[in-house]
Design an enzyme around this catalytic site. Sequence first.
Site, PDB file in Angstrom:
ATOM      1  N   GLY A   9       0.825  -1.214   0.000  1.00  0.00           N
ATOM      2  CA  GLY A   9       0.000   0.000   0.000  1.00  0.00           C
ATOM      3  C   GLY A   9       0.852   1.255   0.000  1.00  0.00           C
ATOM      4  N   VAL A  62      -3.563  -7.340  -1.018  1.00  0.00           N
ATOM      5  CA  VAL A  62      -2.849  -8.128   0.004  1.00  0.00           C
ATOM      6  C   VAL A  62      -3.720  -9.222   0.633  1.00  0.00           C
ATOM      7  CG1 VAL A  62      -1.154  -6.332   0.588  1.00  0.00           C
ATOM      8  CG2 VAL A  62      -3.327  -6.438   1.868  1.00  0.00           C
ATOM      9  N   TYR A 154     -12.102  -2.205  12.707  1.00  0.00           N
ATOM     10  CA  TYR A 154     -10.725  -1.724  12.450  1.00  0.00           C
ATOM     11  C   TYR A 154      -9.879  -1.924  13.704  1.00  0.00           C
ATOM     12  CZ  TYR A 154      -6.951   1.676  11.492  1.00  0.00           C
ATOM     13  OH  TYR A 154      -5.728   2.295  11.319  1.00  0.00           O
TER      14      TYR A 154
END
Length: 244
Positions: A9, A62, A154
Amino acid sequence: MSKVVLVTGSSKGIGKATAIEFAKKGYNVVINYLTDENSANELAEYLQKEYKIETLVVKADVSNEKQVQNMVNQAIEKFGKIDVLVNNAGIAIDKEFEDRTVEDWKRTLEVNTIGTFLVSKYASENMLKNKSGRIINISSTNGINTFYPTSIDYDASKAAIINLTNNLSIQFAPYINVNAVAPGWVNTPMNQELPKDFIEEETARIHKKRFAEPEEIAKVILFLASDDAEYINGTVIKVDGGMM
Ligand code: NAD
């Protein structure tokens, strides 16, 4: 022979700043992107011109095992090795608690946690063969102390990265040091949509009274890859300016 770093990223934000810091030190850089091909190519050109290093740009999700294997294979084909892996790719889906779905949870865990596992698994094969390597995982202060139900998935994904970091450092011992960096708030595209009053409230909780710049995180990542950090292993370093 130049060292090689793979930063997932890395077309923007902390990943891009990390790629630049490693290039400054003469590393050849594998730039991974998911959607922003132009930015990845622009960064590659910039690094080559400015720091006279070699780059490889690879599109890979990923969380997709085949694409991760292909990315690692391309890196080995071009550079013969991977010395440092920075598992930086990550997503945060901001929604109220009531609106959060199982799909949100699955995607967040897939990219942030399983993605970190997958790239580590394949990149470590070459590191173990060379009996040397560094893996730096990007967690978050949200994975340590959390009080944001709007990012419940998250935060869990980032806590899992800390757990994963320790287990990987055991699995790859004594050859690969595996550590995590837990940034607090950082000025990156991930935070560009945050409401102004929320930013002010959060800034008031930070002892440094400002968000970090991506370079301030990247420099800690670079340190963890350096010879000076040889005995730092299986741990997490908070880089949050001090937070209440
Ligand atoms: P960002 O959104 O600017 O960058 C994230 C990068 O990850 C982007 O380049 C994106 O394309 C890439 N990415 C997303 N999903 C991917 C996938 N499936 N495969 C490959 N690449 C993918 O965010 P950032 O702020 O630079 O974040 C970098 C890392 O730092 C993330 O792991 C994030 O969770 C973490 N972090 C950020 C902050 C912050 O305040 N910005 C704080 C703590 C931790």
